[in-house]
Enzyme design. Structure first.
Site, short mmCIF file in Angstrom:
data_model
loop_
_atom_site.label_atom_id
_atom_site.label_comp_id
_atom_site.label_asym_id
_atom_site.label_seq_id
_atom_site.Cartn_x
_atom_site.Cartn_y
_atom_site.Cartn_z
N SER A 166 132.04 -106.88 -3.80
CA SER A 166 132.77 -105.69 -4.08
C SER A 166 133.68 -106.10 -4.90
O SER A 166 134.59 -106.83 -4.85
CB SER A 166 133.44 -105.52 -2.53
OG SER A 166 134.56 -104.60 -2.87
N HIS A 175 128.55 -104.58 -5.04
CA HIS A 175 128.75 -103.49 -4.03
C HIS A 175 129.88 -102.56 -4.84
O HIS A 175 131.05 -103.17 -5.36
CB HIS A 175 129.32 -104.16 -2.79
CG HIS A 175 129.65 -103.07 -1.87
ND1 HIS A 175 129.13 -102.56 -0.74
CD2 HIS A 175 131.00 -102.56 -1.53
CE1 HIS A 175 129.48 -101.66 -0.26
NE2 HIS A 175 130.71 -101.79 -0.54
N ASP A 227 132.38 -99.51 -4.78
CA ASP A 227 133.12 -98.68 -3.81
C ASP A 227 133.54 -97.58 -4.41
O ASP A 227 134.40 -97.50 -5.29
CB ASP A 227 134.14 -99.51 -2.98
CG ASP A 227 133.93 -100.62 -2.17
OD1 ASP A 227 133.08 -100.14 -1.26
OD2 ASP A 227 134.13 -101.63 -2.16
N MET A 237 135.39 -93.95 -4.08
CA MET A 237 136.26 -93.15 -3.31
C MET A 237 136.80 -92.11 -3.91
O MET A 237 137.18 -91.97 -5.06
CB MET A 237 137.41 -94.11 -2.93
CG MET A 237 136.98 -95.47 -2.42
SD MET A 237 138.58 -96.32 -1.95
CE MET A 237 137.70 -97.92 -1.39
N HIS A 271 128.33 -97.90 -2.41
CA HIS A 271 129.08 -97.41 -1.21
C HIS A 271 129.75 -96.12 -1.48
O HIS A 271 130.90 -96.02 -1.93
CB HIS A 271 129.95 -98.37 -0.61
CG HIS A 271 130.58 -98.30 0.71
ND1 HIS A 271 131.48 -98.85 1.11
CD2 HIS A 271 130.43 -96.92 1.55
CE1 HIS A 271 132.06 -98.27 2.46
NE2 HIS A 271 131.22 -97.30 2.34
N MET A 280 132.08 -93.32 -0.50
CA MET A 280 133.17 -93.01 0.56
C MET A 280 134.00 -91.62 0.16
O MET A 280 134.96 -91.65 -0.58
CB MET A 280 134.37 -94.11 0.70
CG MET A 280 134.02 -95.30 1.42
SD MET A 280 134.97 -96.73 1.01
CE MET A 280 134.20 -97.29 -0.38
N MET A 309 131.35 -100.58 8.99
CA MET A 309 132.52 -101.11 8.30
C MET A 309 133.46 -102.02 9.50
O MET A 309 133.43 -101.40 10.70
CB MET A 309 133.33 -99.41 8.21
CG MET A 309 132.76 -98.82 7.07
SD MET A 309 132.68 -99.49 5.45
CE MET A 309 134.41 -100.20 5.19
N ASP A 315 130.94 -104.65 5.90
CA ASP A 315 131.80 -104.38 4.94
C ASP A 315 133.25 -104.34 5.45
O ASP A 315 133.72 -103.44 6.17
CB ASP A 315 131.42 -102.92 4.20
CG ASP A 315 132.32 -102.89 3.05
OD1 ASP A 315 133.16 -103.66 2.58
OD2 ASP A 315 132.14 -101.93 2.27
C1 DX5 Z 1 136.65 -100.91 1.78
C2 DX5 Z 1 135.76 -101.09 0.85
C3 DX5 Z 1 135.50 -102.58 1.03
C4 DX5 Z 1 136.26 -103.44 0.39
C5 DX5 Z 1 135.86 -104.74 0.98
O1 DX5 Z 1 136.98 -99.50 2.23
O2 DX5 Z 1 134.35 -100.43 1.56
O3 DX5 Z 1 133.94 -102.77 0.21
O4 DX5 Z 1 136.35 -103.45 -0.99
O5 DX5 Z 1 137.10 -105.74 0.29
P1 DX5 Z 1 137.36 -106.92 1.57
O6 DX5 Z 1 136.22 -108.00 1.25
O7 DX5 Z 1 138.63 -107.66 0.43
O8 DX5 Z 1 137.88 -106.48 2.64
ZN ZN Z 2 132.52 -100.92 0.65
#
Ligand code: DX5
Ligand code: ZN
Length: 212
Positions: free
Chosen positions: A6, A30, A32, A34, A63, A65, A134, A172
């Site tokens: 990530s 990965h 992320d 949002m 991913h 969100m 999660m 994750d």
């Molecule tokens: C959180 C994300 C994760 C996050 C993981 O909402 O979906 O992918 O970036 O980061 P770490 O490994 O630092 O928890």
């Molecule tokens: Zn994620």
């Protein structure tokens, strides 16, 4: 263990130098995504994901969100995703979104938040290529691993073996060299962000996870 890196906590001002090498050493990258509605944070969009395609040919594990994943599938396919995972808690018809992702010839995943039980997605399991558990509330990197995710991984592995399903089991949030050993027996891959990206020696920390 396969690791999906990530890049959320990387230094965005100098991406190539901050995570270029470790992205190449990782098994997946990965992404992320949002929207400031499904989670209380905003991150990157398809244009940014597409630009990162120049830095690595590793599969992109995207991913989402976001509240309305159905409206953005094509954009993230065109940006170079091999897997697109959305949330069962999003505002959409989950089976239709799985079918939409598959219609572009890529893999489909569903993610469940820490308070969502596995039984909520049980009837969708035959159609999935990935389930993303999660182990923190989605929205931010660097949070603490929630141990209730271990039982969910175990249950998903039992169901996968019992019915011969094909999904990869992924986790994750808060994954590091102390938390991964607690759950690794039930996983096919694990996402790691801050433990790798924010380390003095990123490759060494990535290897610690890969060698488990
Ligand atoms: C959180 C994300 C994760 C996050 C993981 O909402 O979906 O992918 O970036 O980061 P770490 O490994 O630092 O928890
Ligand atoms: Zn994620």
């Amino acid at each position: 263990m396969k690791v999906s890196l990530s890049i959320l906590t990387a230094d965005f001002s100098d991406f190539k130098n901050s995570v270029g090498e470790v992205m190449k050493a990782s098994d997946y990258v990965h992404m992320d995504i949002m929207d400031g509605e499904f989670v209380p944070n905003i991150s990157i969009g398809p244009a940014f994901v597409k630009s990162l395609r120049k830095l690595t040919d590793k599969p992109f594990d995207t991913h989402l969100m976001i509240r309305h994943p159905q409206n953005y599938i094509k954009e993230f396919v065109d940006a170079g995703s091999q897997y697109i995972t959305f949330h069962i808690e999003a505002d959409c018809n989950a089976k239709e979104v799985i079918d939409l992702i598959h219609s572009y010839g890529i893999k489909a995943g569903i993610s469940i938040k820490p308070k969502t039980p596995v039984k909520v997605i049980e009837e969708l399991l035959p159609y999935l290529d990935m389930v993303l558990i999660m182990s923190v509330e989605p929205g931010f990197g660097g949070q603490k691993f929630m141990p209730n995710s271990i039982e969910k991984a175990k249950r998903l592995k039992e169901l996968k073996e019992e019915f011969g399903y094909n999904y990869l089991i992924n986790i994750d949030g808060g994954i590091n060299d102390k938390t991964l050993p607690q759950v690794k027996d039930y996983l096919d891959l694990a996402v790691s962000g801050s433990f790798v990206c924010n380390a003095e020696d990123q490759i060494a920390n990535l290897k610690k996870l890969q060698e488990m």
